[in-house]
Scaffold this active site. Structure first.
Site, PDB file in Angstrom:
ATOM      1  N   HIS A 144      15.985   5.216  25.859  1.00  0.00           N
ATOM      2  CA  HIS A 144      14.748   6.009  25.796  1.00  0.00           C
ATOM      3  C   HIS A 144      13.872   5.743  27.019  1.00  0.00           C
ATOM      4  O   HIS A 144      14.046   4.746  27.727  1.00  0.00           O
ATOM      5  CB  HIS A 144      13.956   5.677  24.532  1.00  0.00           C
ATOM      6  N   LYS A 148       8.314   4.187  25.366  1.00  0.00           N
ATOM      7  CA  LYS A 148       8.593   3.989  23.938  1.00  0.00           C
ATOM      8  C   LYS A 148       8.184   2.581  23.495  1.00  0.00           C
ATOM      9  O   LYS A 148       8.484   1.603  24.163  1.00  0.00           O
ATOM     10  CB  LYS A 148      10.073   4.247  23.634  1.00  0.00           C
TER      11      LYS A 148
HETATM   12  N1  LIG Z   1      11.408  11.697  14.314  1.00  0.00           N
HETATM   13  C1  LIG Z   1      11.603  12.201  15.546  1.00  0.00           C
HETATM   14  O1  LIG Z   1      12.341  13.164  15.756  1.00  0.00           O
HETATM   15  C2  LIG Z   1      10.846  11.595  16.684  1.00  0.00           C
HETATM   16  C3  LIG Z   1      10.028  10.532  16.457  1.00  0.00           C
HETATM   17  N2  LIG Z   1       9.246  10.043  17.468  1.00  0.00           N
HETATM   18  C4  LIG Z   1       8.332   8.994  17.080  1.00  0.00           C
HETATM   19  O2  LIG Z   1       7.030   9.574  16.996  1.00  0.00           O
HETATM   20  C5  LIG Z   1       6.051   8.614  17.336  1.00  0.00           C
HETATM   21  C6  LIG Z   1       5.155   9.170  18.444  1.00  0.00           C
HETATM   22  O3  LIG Z   1       5.921   9.379  19.608  1.00  0.00           O
HETATM   23  P1  LIG Z   1       5.230   9.956  20.936  1.00  0.00           P
HETATM   24  O4  LIG Z   1       4.593  11.272  20.648  1.00  0.00           O
HETATM   25  O5  LIG Z   1       6.243   9.853  22.008  1.00  0.00           O
HETATM   26  O6  LIG Z   1       4.113   8.832  21.153  1.00  0.00           O
HETATM   27  P2  LIG Z   1       2.729   8.916  21.929  1.00  0.00           P
HETATM   28  O7  LIG Z   1       2.374   7.513  22.271  1.00  0.00           O
HETATM   29  O8  LIG Z   1       2.788   9.933  23.015  1.00  0.00           O
HETATM   30  O9  LIG Z   1       1.719   9.461  20.822  1.00  0.00           O
HETATM   31  C7  LIG Z   1       1.263   8.673  19.759  1.00  0.00           C
HETATM   32  C8  LIG Z   1       0.052   9.296  19.110  1.00  0.00           C
HETATM   33  O10 LIG Z   1      -0.440   8.410  18.103  1.00  0.00           O
HETATM   34  C9  LIG Z   1      -1.798   8.106  18.380  1.00  0.00           C
HETATM   35  N3  LIG Z   1      -2.116   6.721  18.010  1.00  0.00           N
HETATM   36  C10 LIG Z   1      -1.667   5.608  18.621  1.00  0.00           C
HETATM   37  N4  LIG Z   1      -2.151   4.514  17.984  1.00  0.00           N
HETATM   38  C11 LIG Z   1      -2.917   4.973  16.977  1.00  0.00           C
HETATM   39  C12 LIG Z   1      -3.679   4.339  15.961  1.00  0.00           C
HETATM   40  N5  LIG Z   1      -3.745   3.009  15.854  1.00  0.00           N
HETATM   41  N6  LIG Z   1      -4.345   5.121  15.078  1.00  0.00           N
HETATM   42  C13 LIG Z   1      -4.277   6.463  15.165  1.00  0.00           C
HETATM   43  N7  LIG Z   1      -3.562   7.124  16.094  1.00  0.00           N
HETATM   44  C14 LIG Z   1      -2.885   6.380  16.990  1.00  0.00           C
HETATM   45  C15 LIG Z   1      -1.940   8.295  19.870  1.00  0.00           C
HETATM   46  O11 LIG Z   1      -3.291   8.446  20.195  1.00  0.00           O
HETATM   47  P3  LIG Z   1      -3.827   7.972  21.645  1.00  0.00           P
HETATM   48  O12 LIG Z   1      -3.513   9.117  22.560  1.00  0.00           O
HETATM   49  O13 LIG Z   1      -5.278   7.746  21.403  1.00  0.00           O
HETATM   50  O14 LIG Z   1      -3.092   6.702  21.989  1.00  0.00           O
HETATM   51  C16 LIG Z   1      -1.100   9.535  20.073  1.00  0.00           C
HETATM   52  O15 LIG Z   1      -1.784  10.678  19.663  1.00  0.00           O
HETATM   53  C17 LIG Z   1       6.829   7.343  17.700  1.00  0.00           C
HETATM   54  O16 LIG Z   1       6.924   6.538  16.546  1.00  0.00           O
HETATM   55  C18 LIG Z   1       8.208   7.866  18.075  1.00  0.00           C
HETATM   56  O17 LIG Z   1       9.212   6.915  17.913  1.00  0.00           O
HETATM   57  C19 LIG Z   1       9.257  10.578  18.718  1.00  0.00           C
HETATM   58  C20 LIG Z   1      10.077  11.621  19.007  1.00  0.00           C
HETATM   59  C21 LIG Z   1      10.955  12.205  18.019  1.00  0.00           C
HETATM   60  O1  LIG Z   2      10.010   7.634  20.835  1.00  0.00           O
HETATM   61  C1  LIG Z   2      10.781   8.572  21.096  1.00  0.00           C
HETATM   62  O2  LIG Z   2      10.684   9.227  22.140  1.00  0.00           O
HETATM   63  C2  LIG Z   2      11.824   8.914  20.128  1.00  0.00           C
HETATM   64  N1  LIG Z   2      11.819   8.297  18.988  1.00  0.00           N
HETATM   65  C3  LIG Z   2      12.669   8.520  17.877  1.00  0.00           C
HETATM   66  C4  LIG Z   2      13.381   7.252  17.485  1.00  0.00           C
HETATM   67  O3  LIG Z   2      12.781   6.170  17.540  1.00  0.00           O
HETATM   68  O4  LIG Z   2      14.527   7.327  17.075  1.00  0.00           O
HETATM   69  C5  LIG Z   2      13.554   9.717  18.035  1.00  0.00           C
HETATM   70  C6  LIG Z   2      13.907  10.118  19.430  1.00  0.00           C
HETATM   71  O5  LIG Z   2      15.075   9.480  19.831  1.00  0.00           O
HETATM   72  C7  LIG Z   2      12.794   9.983  20.429  1.00  0.00           C
END
Ligand SMILES: NC(=O)C1=CN([C@@H]2O[C@H](COP(=O)(O)OP(=O)(O)OC[C@H]3O[C@@H](n4cnc5c(N)ncnc54)[C@H](OP(=O)(O)O)[C@@H]3O)[C@@H](O)[C@H]2O)C=CC1
Ligand SMILES: O=C(O)C1=N[C@H](C(=O)O)C[C@H](O)C1
Length: 255
Positions: A144, A148
């Site tokens: 990744h 991440k």
């Molecule tokens: N299930 C799936 O298909 C996928 C899952 N994911 C997962 O999704 C999650 C987010 O990924 P991603 O968008 O890349 O991450 P980002 O870091 O870009 O976004 C995280 C978001 O959460 C907010 N945030 C962080 N800390 C807090 C807190 N303590 N309280 C409230 N809000 C908070 C951030 O706000 P701020 O901007 O203020 O930091 C931001 O809006 C991860 O767990 C990732 O692993 C990601 C891609 C695909």
């Molecule tokens: O944080 C990410 O970017 C992603 N998180 C998910 C995971 O933890 O599996 C899914 C995806 O691979 C992207």
């Protein structure tokens, strides 16, 4: 029209959700939840808040891609104002998973560590291969982007769970996620789950089955983060027609 709330609206996936929901003729962005501020113009008419209760009161269903503690706060707020929830946040601990299960008794929740169709199918292939090739060594490698926060990825752990299910073993006992120094020879029972971080890699998972004289590697590569955001929107449209319960992306795709 389905009024959807985006929880974690400033995040990498959150911003894509706002775009996808705005473009979709069946959905509108009703609410945005962000702890601080959003770096773009909120869609007209949407409620922007940092309060999970106000957020839930402002939408018909919500999608969450944040961090585990924020997911926990959303679930707690939803206990007395239940709404269909699509949750993609990874790295939940046991207590947070238990809370998610408890909440799903009173509202439909779709939780998936990966919203892609490819991983939904790969999980089944991994379980089948682990079962059929019982004496092959299983090693999972995920790659990744540098930003991440959790490791191994939620997807890698889910794939490992399916591999463990295929072998009939307890993943907590079988998983090895670190090898360093004089580790000794690999045992047959181990399921390796290793993480690589760098650059802008969207998400790559390889489940290898290794034996003497041959190996198979099953790989999934996400080339666009919209695979996840569009998958979550598709899941949300499906989830609003389901009764309370805990669902996986495979349920939504009929896989
Ligand atoms: N299930 C799936 O298909 C996928 C899952 N994911 C997962 O999704 C999650 C987010 O990924 P991603 O968008 O890349 O991450 P980002 O870091 O870009 O976004 C995280 C978001 O959460 C907010 N945030 C962080 N800390 C807090 C807190 N303590 N309280 C409230 N809000 C908070 C951030 O706000 P701020 O901007 O203020 O930091 C931001 O809006 C991860 O767990 C990732 O692993 C990601 C891609 C695909
Ligand atoms: O944080 C990410 O970017 C992603 N998180 C998910 C995971 O933890 O599996 C899914 C995806 O691979 C992207």
């Amino acid at each position: 029209m389905l009024n959807v709330g985006v929880y974690g609206a400033n995040g990498r996936v959150g911003q894509l959700l706002v775009k996808n929901l705005t473009e979709d003729p069946d959905t509108t962005v009703a609410a945005l939840c962000e702890r601080d501020r959003i770096d773009y113009h909120a869609p007209e008419g949407s409620v922007v808040t940092n309060d999970a209760k106000i957020f839930l009161d402002s939408c018909d269903a919500a999608i969450d891609f944040t961090v585990p503690e924020a997911t926990e706060a959303l679930l707690r707020a939803a206990m007395d104002r239940p709404k269909p929830l699509v949750i993609g946040t990874t790295g939940l601990n046991d207590a947070q998973r238990a809370l998610l299960e408890e909440a799903s008794e009173i509202m439909p929740i779709l939780y998936a560590t990966n919203m892609s169709a490819g991983i939904a199918l790969l999980k089944k292939l991994v379980q089948m291969t682990a079962e059929k090739l019982g004496d092959f060594d299983i090693e999972i490698v995920e790659q990744h982007h540098r930003y991440k926060k959790d490791a191994p990825s939620g997807t890698a752990l889910t794939l490992a769970e399916f591999a463990a299910k295929g072998r009939g073993v307890d993943l907590d006992k079988a998983r090895v996620s670190c090898r360093d120094g004089m580790t000794g020879e690999r045992s047959k029972e181990e399921i390796g789950v290793m993480a690589i971080r760098g650059g802008d890699v969207v998400g790559r998972h390889t489940v290898g089955f290794y034996n003497d004289g041959e190996f198979i590697e099953l790989n999934h590569t996400a080339t666009s983060r919209e695979t996840f955001s569009k998958g979550a929107v598709r899941a949300c449209k499906w989830l609003v027609n389901q009764p309370a319960g805990l669902y996986d992306i495979s349920d939504c795709l009929g896989l």
